[in-house]
Write an enzyme that holds these catalytic residues in place. Structure first.
Site, PDB file in Angstrom:
ATOM      1  N   LYS A 150      26.069  34.323  56.789  1.00 48.63           N
ATOM      2  CA  LYS A 150      26.492  34.051  55.257  1.00 48.63           C
ATOM      3  C   LYS A 150      27.228  32.728  54.368  1.00 48.63           C
ATOM      4  O   LYS A 150      27.328  32.326  53.684  1.00 48.63           O
ATOM      5  CB  LYS A 150      27.075  35.178  54.773  1.00 48.63           C
ATOM      6  CG  LYS A 150      25.956  36.135  54.061  1.00 48.63           C
ATOM      7  CD  LYS A 150      26.754  37.568  53.227  1.00 48.63           C
ATOM      8  CE  LYS A 150      27.317  38.299  54.242  1.00 48.63           C
ATOM      9  NZ  LYS A 150      27.053  39.834  54.665  1.00 48.63           N
ATOM     10  N   ARG A 160      20.691  48.415  57.903  1.00 46.43           N
ATOM     11  CA  ARG A 160      21.786  48.460  58.581  1.00 46.43           C
ATOM     12  C   ARG A 160      23.190  50.542  58.112  1.00 46.43           C
ATOM     13  O   ARG A 160      23.484  50.848  57.994  1.00 46.43           O
ATOM     14  CB  ARG A 160      22.951  47.247  58.533  1.00 46.43           C
ATOM     15  CG  ARG A 160      22.121  47.012  59.771  1.00 46.43           C
ATOM     16  CD  ARG A 160      23.045  45.336  60.433  1.00 46.43           C
ATOM     17  NE  ARG A 160      23.798  45.747  60.680  1.00 46.43           N
ATOM     18  CZ  ARG A 160      25.292  45.163  60.194  1.00 46.43           C
ATOM     19  NH1 ARG A 160      25.251  44.082  59.084  1.00 46.43           N
ATOM     20  NH2 ARG A 160      26.442  44.867  60.889  1.00 46.43           N
ATOM     21  N   ASP A 203      19.591  38.031  55.306  1.00 43.40           N
ATOM     22  CA  ASP A 203      20.797  39.130  55.539  1.00 43.40           C
ATOM     23  C   ASP A 203      21.185  40.450  54.555  1.00 43.40           C
ATOM     24  O   ASP A 203      21.280  41.507  54.780  1.00 43.40           O
ATOM     25  CB  ASP A 203      21.783  38.570  55.412  1.00 43.40           C
ATOM     26  CG  ASP A 203      23.033  39.518  55.429  1.00 43.40           C
ATOM     27  OD1 ASP A 203      23.295  40.053  57.233  1.00 43.40           O
ATOM     28  OD2 ASP A 203      24.236  39.841  54.608  1.00 43.40           O
ATOM     29  N   SER A 263      25.466  38.724  59.705  1.00 41.83           N
ATOM     30  CA  SER A 263      25.383  38.794  59.089  1.00 41.83           C
ATOM     31  C   SER A 263      26.265  37.844  58.320  1.00 41.83           C
ATOM     32  O   SER A 263      26.248  37.336  56.794  1.00 41.83           O
ATOM     33  CB  SER A 263      25.502  40.559  59.090  1.00 41.83           C
ATOM     34  OG  SER A 263      25.689  40.383  57.999  1.00 41.83           O
TER      35      SER A 263
END
Ligand code: URA
Length: 451
Positions: free
Chosen positions: A187, A168, A161, A183
């Site tokens: 996490k 991104r 990520d 994402s």
């Protein structure tokens, strides 16, 4: 298997296999493919989407792309919280100290700015001396000792990520449901908390701007959490305008301190109480939203929340005196007060444009390597629905130069529509999504908003 084949399959809209997803996620985590191939794949995913199965596979591969945090040495139920991102959206800095002050340990890993939205880490780093990087051991020790730590992903937590998020941000591939769900949930699952509260923004400043899109994202993330065995509550909240009145890194820290000190009320406080109350319920510290809200307000009014924030700042190397003396935060070269210029009502705002105006002033990144100016941004005291007169203060700019202030003034004026007829204020929140279903707010019901 190689990256070109995977990019080609997604370019033609094919569903990727678990093996293909594992390949590119692993490559992102290890840095074994160049950024340009990952960027091309991200754009293909953005344009052609992913199935629910691909999204789950992506999330699980990203979750296991590095270490899994073990929070078992911290007593109590650990509840994490994450926002899909907004403008002037600094709820973490308000609710994390309040929730911690209510006895719920908060071990939070946050992110940097993404696209037009701000990031908690960038805001925290605007506090002189503050560090958001620490070893997992130091992180756990801090939470055991003071009940609160907000840091960046530790070295090896969801490393895929880390790579994809930064790419991104600068390739216009933020607004993709599978990429956001992967994402955030990777996490949160890797970070090891017992339960998760998600703040899914909707409106002109949200990554997912329509209520339908936001509900779809909320449901997808709740489903992934449920599959992973974690209770998840997703609250869809309004982002039709900046949540707080301050936009910019040091400015948002100031806004949070003003709220914690009891000097400011309003929507930033209200959404923080709403999300915080859901956190207390999941932690077993409140039986109802009313009880959760009362406990958080008690922590605020007694000053325990602000004290907890100061303790966290000190533990992470920052100067805790900022909580008493706001002039210790970075100050800009130019401060310009701008008047409304006509009478009327604040009709609507393009909050994405407002976020981009702050980014262009230096509060966010355009290139991965950009260094932020923590002092810049703006304060916008007006809200949608307010009656304004020509001589009223419209906004105050905090800029690097007069030229930057000129550009920002034009951009902010363009992003706010004034009108002659009264306008209804948008709802604070629209819906709460859990594994048991979706409950709409009374305001959303009134508006007939059902995704
Ligand atoms: N927050 C994240 O961590 N990831 C996203 O993609 C959006 C918001």
């Amino acid at each position: 298997m190689n990256m070109i084949e995977i990019i080609t399959d997604k370019k033609f809209g094919k569903a990727l296999s678990r093996e293909q997803i594992a390949f590119f996620v692993n490559a992102a985590a290890r840095g074994t493919v160049p950024d340009y191939q990952l960027a091309a794949l991200l754009m293909a995913i953005r344009l052609n989407g992913m199935t629910a199965e691909e999204t789950t596979d992506l999330t699980l591969e990203m979750t296991h792309s590095g270490d899994m945090a073990d929070l078992s040495s911290i007593p109590g139920v650990k509840v994490d919280k994450h926002s899909t991102g907004g403008v002037g959206d600094t709820t973490t800095l308000v609710l994390a100290p309040l929730v911690a002050a209510c006895g719920v340990p908060v071990a939070k890993m946050s992110g940097r700015g993404l696209g037009h939205t701000g990031g908690t880490l960038d805001k925290l780093e605007s506090i002189p001396g503050m560090s958001v990087q620490m070893t997992e051991e130091a992180f756990l020790r801090q939470v055991r000792e003071i009940g609160l730590a907000v840091i960046g992903q530790t070295g090896q937590l969801a490393p895929a990520d880390k790579t994809l998020y930064a790419l991104r941000d600068v390739t216009s591939t933020v607004d993709s449901l599978p990429l956001i769900a992967g994402s955030i949930m990777s996490k949160k699952l890797a970070a090891g908390s017992d339960a998760i509260v998600l703040d899914v923004k909707t409106g002109s400043g949200a990554i997912m701007q329509t209520l339908e899109g936001s509900l779809e994202l909320a449901r997808a993330m709740v489903e992934i959490g449920t599959l992973a065995g974690k209770p998840v509550t997703a609250v869809v909240t309004g982002m039709e305008q900046p949540l707080g009145t301050h936009v910019g890194n040091a400015l948002e820290v100031k806004d949070a301190i003003d709220v914690l000190a009891g000097r400011t009320e309003g929507e930033l406080l209200e959404v923080s109480l709403l999300l915080g109350a859901h956190m207390l319920i999941l932690a077993g510290k409140a039986l109802s939203m009313e009880e959760g809200r009362a406990k958080l307000l008690d922590a605020l009014k007694s000053g325990r929340g602000l004290k907890k924030f100061a303790q966290m700042i000190q533990a992470q190397g920052g100067n805790p005196k900022v909580t008493e003396d706001l002039s210790l935060l970075p100050q800009p070269a130019v401060i310009r007060r701008v008047k409304v210029g006509r009478s009327g009502y604040v009709g609507s705002m393009d909050a994405t444009k407002l976020g981009l105006a702050a980014q262009a002033m230096g509060a966010g990144r355009i290139f991965k390597t950009d260094v932020l100016d923590y002092s810049v941004g703006f304060v916008l005291p007006v809200r949608i629905g307010d009656r304004v007169e020509a001589d009223d203060l419209f906004f105050t700019l905090y800029a690097k130069s007069e030229a930057d202030a000129d550009k920002a003034e034009g951009a902010i004026r363009e992003a706010i529509r004034l009108c002659d007829e009264p306008v209804k204020r948008p709802p604070l929140w629209y819906a709460v999504v859990t594994r048991d279903g979706t409950q709409f707010s009374p305001e959303a019901e009134d508006m007939g908003k059902r995704g």
